[in-house]
Write an enzyme that holds these catalytic residues in place. Structure first.
Site, PDB file in Angstrom:
ATOM      1  N   ASP A  91     -68.839  15.256  -9.979  1.00 36.49           N
ATOM      2  CA  ASP A  91     -70.264  15.234  -9.639  1.00 36.49           C
ATOM      3  C   ASP A  91     -71.048  15.593 -10.902  1.00 36.49           C
ATOM      4  O   ASP A  91     -70.491  16.069 -11.891  1.00 36.49           O
ATOM      5  CB  ASP A  91     -70.551  16.175  -8.460  1.00 36.49           C
ATOM      6  CG  ASP A  91     -71.850  15.814  -7.726  1.00 36.49           C
ATOM      7  OD1 ASP A  91     -72.582  14.910  -8.196  1.00 36.49           O
ATOM      8  OD2 ASP A  91     -72.137  16.439  -6.679  1.00 36.49           O
ATOM      9  N   ALA A 194     -77.665  14.291  -0.017  1.00 33.06           N
ATOM     10  CA  ALA A 194     -78.579  15.291   0.539  1.00 33.06           C
ATOM     11  C   ALA A 194     -78.327  15.561   2.019  1.00 33.06           C
ATOM     12  O   ALA A 194     -79.257  15.777   2.793  1.00 33.06           O
ATOM     13  CB  ALA A 194     -80.034  14.891   0.295  1.00 33.06           C
ATOM     14  N   CYS A 277     -53.123  27.562  15.753  1.00 32.80           N
ATOM     15  CA  CYS A 277     -52.708  26.605  14.722  1.00 32.80           C
ATOM     16  C   CYS A 277     -51.279  26.952  14.343  1.00 32.80           C
ATOM     17  O   CYS A 277     -50.862  28.099  14.508  1.00 32.80           O
ATOM     18  CB  CYS A 277     -53.639  26.754  13.518  1.00 32.80           C
ATOM     19  SG  CYS A 277     -53.123  25.880  12.037  1.00 32.80           S
ATOM     20  N   CYS A 282     -50.551  30.264   9.643  1.00 33.36           N
ATOM     21  CA  CYS A 282     -50.677  30.737  11.024  1.00 33.36           C
ATOM     22  C   CYS A 282     -49.313  30.972  11.667  1.00 33.36           C
ATOM     23  O   CYS A 282     -49.203  31.763  12.607  1.00 33.36           O
ATOM     24  CB  CYS A 282     -51.518  29.761  11.835  1.00 33.36           C
ATOM     25  SG  CYS A 282     -53.182  29.611  11.151  1.00 33.36           S
TER      26      CYS A 282
HETATM   27  N1  GUN Z   1     -73.476  17.070  -3.414  1.00 33.78           N
HETATM   28  C1  GUN Z   1     -73.975  17.264  -2.164  1.00 33.78           C
HETATM   29  N2  GUN Z   1     -75.031  16.429  -1.950  1.00 33.78           N
HETATM   30  C2  GUN Z   1     -75.171  15.686  -3.079  1.00 33.78           C
HETATM   31  C3  GUN Z   1     -76.078  14.637  -3.439  1.00 33.78           C
HETATM   32  O1  GUN Z   1     -76.968  14.230  -2.681  1.00 33.78           O
HETATM   33  N3  GUN Z   1     -75.899  14.092  -4.694  1.00 33.78           N
HETATM   34  C4  GUN Z   1     -74.916  14.521  -5.535  1.00 33.78           C
HETATM   35  N4  GUN Z   1     -74.796  13.931  -6.729  1.00 33.78           N
HETATM   36  N5  GUN Z   1     -74.080  15.517  -5.211  1.00 33.78           N
HETATM   37  C5  GUN Z   1     -74.195  16.080  -3.985  1.00 33.78           C
HETATM   38 ZN    ZN Z   2     -53.389  27.513  10.399  1.00 30.13          ZN
END
Ligand code: GUN
Ligand code: ZN
Length: 489
Positions: A91, A194, A277, A282
């Site tokens: 990211d 988002a 679990c 667990c």
């Molecule tokens: N991580 C969580 N939401 C977003 C997003 O809208 N854009 C990016 N680039 N990373 C994220």
């Molecule tokens: Zn577990």
């Protein structure tokens, strides 16, 4: 870019995403654990060997901004630094942009950095517009995101795949046009962005609206990532809506807050008397022995359990697609939390989108609640049969009553399905397993079908034999359809 779909169920699919730069093909739906370059709750090598992770996501912005790590990752590459041989997605800092309002990189610089560190899938600096903002802001920020996607598309990125995040806040039309724009770039993977504020507030209905809006703007062969979605409770729902990739920071974040994830919801470790679990954690602990561990060890064990629970749910979802019963799994999960029920209803409201890719024939249709009556398989059956003509004296029979010989044609009516010619009675989805006590909704749906048939065939004279249908259903049957109620006979 190669993404191949192998199997469909609703808009959900089993697929294979080739990530050439990482030298691997990832089976989707896939869960990408989020690896924080500084705090590794579970070692990335173990994610692969013990949990079966084929792909993970880490943050290029954090690596870029770190005096300790930047040179090392530039020299050795991100796979080597993390000790992970699967696919690595990075990211860009957009999440930090959303959290802190500013970042000190731009798209050109961070894409180049992601290329330099050997990322398999890079991300431009999109602008994650939060929910509920004024439309003008959503539009202006979307325009900015689109400029950045176009810039990323114009850069030399070799065989690195590039994300094209889809924004648009809570405006479905903006999401859809953002997706259409992203689809038109040369970029490769399509995250719906988002979503974190909606997910944190359990606004699953709106999450599904954003996803289904984005899907309308994307070709069916486009891989879709639901950015920030890591709770196993909603994987089945999101997959059924057409998401292929998930990222989980939740496994570690919840663990640090002493919370235990399950596909049916979250528990505080404090309030558990049993561990529901049988993962390795667990199977060798009980809640008391987990609580007795010191902070770090406890958080590690909880993070491991949370990952096991999350990967198990992904496998369950894949198996459900293979077996053709994903919507039954979604319906089951929809019972876990009122917010999940909202998400499921939002999905059913987009039944026509699910139907477009849903196989014409699957395993036995299981009717498990009133909402089953609104599933796309039922809708398709109604649409198909409304095109068949009938004429003369026609008996529509919920059950046989001995008067059949008096009619030119006899069709069966099995709620929630509509009137069906006898010849099709043993075909999918009429082979459904139905309970003997149906919700009113099932009769209303069948009555819709009767009304539609009457409407399409004004010349035919229809008689409906039913057993005690509720008034809410009978009220929908046109007045010129003769009714025979077998209740009490
Ligand atoms: N991580 C969580 N939401 C977003 C997003 O809208 N854009 C990016 N680039 N990373 C994220
Ligand atoms: Zn577990």
């Amino acid at each position: 870019m190669v993404f191949e779909v192998r199997d469909w169920d609703g808009a959900g699919r089993l697929g294979e995403l080739e990530v050439p730069r990482s030298g691997v093909t990832v089976e989707t739906p896939a869960l990408m654990p989020v690896v924080n370059p500084h705090v590794q709750t579970v070692d990335p090598g173990r994610l692969e060997s013990e949990f079966g992770a084929e792909i993970l996501i880490t943050n290029a912005y954090v690596l870029h901004g770190s005096d300790d790590l930047r040179d090392d990752v530039l020299e050795r590459g991100v796979h080597d630094v993390l000790g992970f041989d699967g696919a690595v997605v990075t990211d860009s800092g957009s999440f930090q942009l959303a959290e802190y309002g500013d970042v000190d990189v731009d798209t050109q610089e961070i894409i180049q950095f992601q290329l330099d560190i050997g990322s398999g899938v890079g991300t431009p600096v999109d602008v994650p517009t939060p929910p509920d903002v004024p439309r003008e802001r959503a539009e202006a920020e979307l325009a900015e995101t689109q400029d950045r996607l176009e810039l990323a598309d114009s850069l030399e990125t070799g065989d690195m795949l590039v994300n094209a995040p889809i924004q648009g806040s809570t405006y479905s039309d903006l999401r859809e046009s953002a997706a259409r724009h992203a689809d038109g770039t040369g970029l490769d993977v399509f995250p719906v962005g988002a979503m974190v504020p909606l997910l944190n507030d359990y606004r699953y209905g709106e999450v599904i609206e954003a996803v289904t809006a984005a899907k309308r703007g994307l070709g069916t062969d486009r891989p879709v990532h639901l950015f920030g979605a890591g709770h196993p409770m909603m994987f089945a729902l999101a997959v059924a809506a057409g998401c292929d990739l998930f990222d989980s920071a939740a496994y570690a974040l919840y663990a640090r807050d002493d919370r235990y994830l399950t596909a049916r919801g979250t528990h505080r470790l404090d309030e558990l008397d049993y561990l529901p679990c049988s993962c390795p954690v667990c199977a060798t602990h009980d809640p008391g022995s987990l609580r007795a561990l010191d902070g770090e060890a406890r958080h590690e064990r909880l993070a491991e359990h949370n990952l096991h629970a999350s990967f198990a749910e992904i496998r369950r979802v894949k198996q459900a697609i293979r077996a053709g019963n994903l919507l039954e799994l979604v319906e089951e999960r929809a019972r876990s939390h009122p917010a999940m029920a909202d998400g499921y209803r939002a999905l059913l409201e987009r039944g026509e989108q699910l139907e477009a890719t849903d196989p014409a024939s699957k395993g036995t249709f299981f009717y498990v609640s009133g909402e089953s009556a609104d599933r796309p398989e039922v809708r398709r059956h109604h649409d198909r049969l409304s095109r068949l003509p009938v004429s003369g004296e026609v008996l529509l029979a919920e059950e046989l009553s001995g008067i059949e010989d008096e009619y030119d044609e006899v069709w069966r009516v099995v709620p929630p399905f509509g009137p069906t010619p006898s010849a099709l009675h043993e075909t999918y989805p009429m082979t459904a397993e139905l309970p003997s006590r149906l919700a009113d909704r099932a009769f209303e749906r069948a009555a819709d079908g009767v009304a539609r048939l009457a409407d399409e065939n004004p010349e035919a004279s229809l008689t409906l034999v039913h057993r005690g249908w509720p008034d809410s259903a009978l009220g929908q049957v046109p007045e010129d359809v003769e009714l025979i109620d077998l209740a009490g006979t």
